[in-house]
Motif scaffolding. Structure first.
Motif, short mmCIF file in Angstrom:
data_model
loop_
_atom_site.label_atom_id
_atom_site.label_comp_id
_atom_site.label_asym_id
_atom_site.label_seq_id
_atom_site.Cartn_x
_atom_site.Cartn_y
_atom_site.Cartn_z
N VAL A 217 27.70 87.42 24.62
CA VAL A 217 28.56 86.23 24.72
C VAL A 217 28.30 85.48 26.02
N VAL A 218 28.10 86.22 27.11
CA VAL A 218 27.82 85.58 28.40
C VAL A 218 26.47 84.87 28.35
N ALA A 219 25.47 85.48 27.69
CA ALA A 219 24.17 84.83 27.58
C ALA A 219 24.28 83.52 26.81
N GLY A 220 25.01 83.51 25.69
CA GLY A 220 25.21 82.26 24.95
C GLY A 220 26.00 81.25 25.75
N SER A 221 26.98 81.72 26.52
CA SER A 221 27.79 80.81 27.34
C SER A 221 26.93 80.13 28.41
#
Length: 561
Positions: A217-221
Motif C-alpha cells: 500500500v505504501v508503494a502504491g501511495s
C-alpha cells in the motif's frame, strides 16, 4: 641453445596472453561504460538544475519568497495529502473486496477498475466543468446570506473539492493494483486463525490483512504522491497554486528561469521526502506465503451484501472513468460535423503518436542496455546503474523540464550552435521523456531477464559466443514480450504527458495533451472533447498488460486452486 629458444618462446607466449587479457579488459571496460551511459543520462537534468541553483536570485526571487512561496508549499502539501487520502479510500477497500469476495459482476470489475489510468486528470477535469457552472446559484445564495468572505470561501472549497475528486479518482488504481497483488498472495492460515479467535471480518481487515499489506500500500501511495506533484493540468484548471504551477508561472509567463529552477528544487525535495517516507515505512518488511501454503480463497457474497460490494467497487470506476467518458462522448458527438475539430485533433494525434513511439523505442533500448549489462559483463557496478536509471520516475516533471531547457539554452550559446535553440526542441523533448520514463522500461525488462535461467547464458559463452552475440541470439528471443510490455507502458505514459510537452515543445507544435489545454483555456470545452476522447481511446491499449496483471493476481490464482 635449446634452453634459450624455450625461454624466448615462453616469454613470447606470456606476452601474447598479457596482450589478449589487456584486450579483453579493454572490451569489458568499454562494455560496462556503454551500459552505464543510459543511466547517466538521467542525471543530466539534475546536474543542470544544481549548477544554476546558486545563481543570484534577484528581486524576482525575493518577491516569490516574500509573497508566494508559503502559499505554493502549503497548497502543494495540502493537495498531496487530500488526493492521497481519497486514493487510499477508493483503492484499498476495492482491492480487499476483489481479493476476498466472490460476487456477481466481479469478472467485469477485474478490468473496469483499472480503466481510470487511461483517463488523465486534465481530461477528467473537463467533464466536471459543468459542476463549476452549476454551483453559481449556490455562490449567489451564499453571498446574499453570509457576505463576500463566505462567498469567496465557498468558491475555494468547491474548486479544491473537485480537484481532489478528479485526481483521486484517476490515480487510485496505483494503490488498488499493489494492494490487490498483496491481498491475493496472503496466506489463508493467518486469516483463518483470526476467524477461529472470534475476530470479525472488519477487524480481520484492520488488524491482520492491512498491516501485512502495508509495504504494498505504501508503494502504491508513493506513486500517487509522485503523480500529484507532477500535475499541472488539474491544478491550473481549478486555480490551485501548487509548486508545479509556480514553475510554469515563473518561467513561461514571467521569464525568470532562475526562479523556476529554485521552485523545481523544492519540488524535488517534496519527491525525495516521499521516497524516504516510503523506504522508512516499508524497510525490509515483506509478507509472502510459503510455497506449500494455500492462498486466500474468495468467499461467496450474495444478496444485499453482494449488491453493496458491487456498488462500492463501481463508485471509483464511475468517478474516474464513466462520468468523464460519457461527458466526453456527448460533446464529441455534438461537434462531429465540425471539420476543424477533427482535422486539428488528427494532426495532434500524429504528433503525439510519433513522439510516444520514438520515445518508447529509445526507452526500451536504454533499459535493455542497463538490465542486460549485468548479465553480459557481471560487473557489480551495473546494479547501481539500474538504480540510477530508476531515479527518473521520482523526479518531478517540472524539474526535468527546467533542467532540459537550461541544457538546450546552454548549448545554444556555444559557437555555431545557436540553431539548437529552435531546431533542438524535439530532441530536447524526447530526451526529457527518456529521463522521466526510463524506469517504466527498466521494470518489465528486468522482470523478463529474471525469468531466464542463467545457465543458458553460461552455455552460450562456453560455446564461444561473445556477450553481444549472446544477447542477440539467446536473450532477445526470450525477453521480447517484456520488451514489448515496457515499450507499451512507456508509449502510454508519453502519450498522456502534459507538463514536459507544454514546456519543451517546438513553436506551433500541438500534441493531443497541449491541444486539450489550449482549447480549455479558450473556453472551447466541447471542442476539447474530440482530442480528449482520442487520447483516452488510444491510452486504453496500454492497460492490457495491467489488466492481465490484476486478473492473474486477483482471480486466476484462486481458480487454479
Amino acid at each position: 641453445m635449446e634452453r634459450l629458444v624455450g625461454v624466448s618462446l615462453g616469454v613470447h607466449m606470456v606476452e601474447e596472453r598479457r596482450g589478449s587479457s589487456t584486450k579483453v579488459g579493454m572490451k569489458l571496460r568499454w562494455g560496462v561504460g556503454l551500459c552505464w551511459l543510459p543511466a547517466l543520462l538521467v542525471v543530466v537534468p539534475i546536474l543542470m538544475v544544481l549548477s544554476r541553483a546558486f545563481e543570484p536570485g534577484g528581486e524576482a526571487w525575493a518577491h516569490v519568497v516574500e509573497s508566494l512561496l508559503a502559499g505554493y508549499v502549503w497548497q502543494t502539501g495540502m493537495l498531496v495529502g487530500l488526493v492521497l487520502g481519497l486514493a487510499l479510500v477508493l483503492g484499498v477497500p476495492t482491492a480487499w473486496w476483489m481479493a476476498t469476495c466472490d460476487f456477481r459482476g466481479k469478472w467485469v470489475l477485474r478490468w473496469a477498475l483499472v480503466l481510470p489510468l487511461a483517463m488523465p486528470g486534465y481530461v477528467a477535469a473537463l467533464a466536471y466543468a459543468d459542476a463549476v457552472q452549476g454551483l453559481v446559484p449556490v455562490y449567489v445564495w451564499v453571498r446574499q446570506q453570509f457576505g463576500v468572505e463566505a462567498f469567496l470561501l465557498a468558491q475555494q472549497v468547491a474548486r479544491w473539492s473537485l480537484a481532489v475528486v478528479v485526481m483521486g479518482a484517476t490515480l487510485y488504481p496505483y494503490v488498488y493494483l499493489t494492494a490487490l497483488a498483496s491481498f491475493s498472495r496472503q496466506a489463508a492460515a493467518s486469516l483463518e486463525a483470526a476467524r477461529m479467535l472470534g475476530v470479525g471480518p472488519w477487524k480481520i481487515f484492520w488488524r491482520v490483512a492491512l498491516p501485512m499489506s502495508r509495504p504494498a500500500v505504501v508503494a502504491g501511495s508513493s506513486l500517487v504522491v509522485f503523480e500529484t506533484l507532477n500535475d499541472y493540468g488539474v491544478s491550473h484548471y481549478f486555480g490551485i497554486s501548487s509548486l508545479t504551477v509556480g514553475v510554469f508561472r515563473a518561467w513561461l509567463s514571467e521569464g525568470h528561469l532562475h526562479v523556476a529552477i529554485r521552485l523545481a528544487l523544492l519540488l524535488l525535495a517534496f519527491a525525495m521526502a516521499g521516497v524516504l517516507m516510503e523506504r522508512g515505512q516499508r524497510g525490509r518488511r515483506g509478507f509472502e506465503g510459503g510455497s506449500g501454503e494455500v492462498f486466500l480463497t474468495p468467499r461467496r457474497v450474495r444478496g444485499w451484501r453482494g449488491m453493496l460490494v458491487l456498488l462500492g467497487c463501481l463508485v471509483p470506476v464511475g468517478l474516474g472513468f464513466l462520468v468523464p467518458g460519457v461527458r466526453l462522448g456527448r460533446w464529441a458527438w455534438a461537434t462531429l460535423g465540425e471539420a476543424f475539430g477533427w482535422e486539428a485533433s488528427l494532426r495532434a494525434a500524429w504528433h503525439s503518436f510519433s513522439l510516444a513511439g520514438g520515445g518508447g523505442v529509445l526507452i526500451v533500448l536504454g533499459a535493455l542496455l542497463v538490465v542486460a549489462g549485468r548479465r553480459l559483463f557481471g560487473a557489480p557496478s551495473l546494479r547501481w546503474a539500474q538504480r540510477v536509471g530508476l531515479i527518473g520516475y521520482a523526479l518531478p516533471s517540472a524539474l526535468v523540464a527546467v533542467g532540459v531547457g537550461a541544457m538546450v539554452a546552454m548549448i545554444s550559446k556555444w559557437p555555431g550552435m545557436g540553431w539548437t535553440a529552435l531546431s533542438a526542441s524535439v530532441l530536447g523533448l524526447v530526451f526529457a521523456y527518456y529521463t522521466r520514463f526510463l524506469a517504466v522500461g527498466i521494470q518489465p525488462v528486468d522482470a523478463g531477464f529474471r525469468r531466464i535461467s542463467g545457465s543458458l547464458h553460461e552455455v552460450s559463452r562456453t560455446l564461444g559466443m561473445g556477450p553481444w552475440r549472446t544477447l542477440w541470439r539467446v536473450d532477445l528471443p526470450l525477453v521480447w514480450p517484456s520488451l514489448l510490455a515496457g515499450a507499451t507502458l512507456a508509449f502510454v505514459d508519453i502519450f498522456k504527458e502534459l507538463t514536459l510537452t507544454l514546456v519543451l515543445r517546438p513553436f506551433d507544435f500541438e500534441t493531443l495533451a497541449t491541444l486539450i489545454v489550449r482549447l480549455t483555456d479558450e473556453s472551447r470545452i466541447p471542442e476539447a472533447a474530440v482530442p480528449a476522447l482520442i487520447l483516452v481511446i488510444l491510452s486504453l491499449v496500454g492497460l492490457i498488460p495491467l489488466t492481465h496483471l490484476s486478473m492473474d493476481s486477483g482471480g486466476r490464482r484462486q481458480e487454479r486452486l
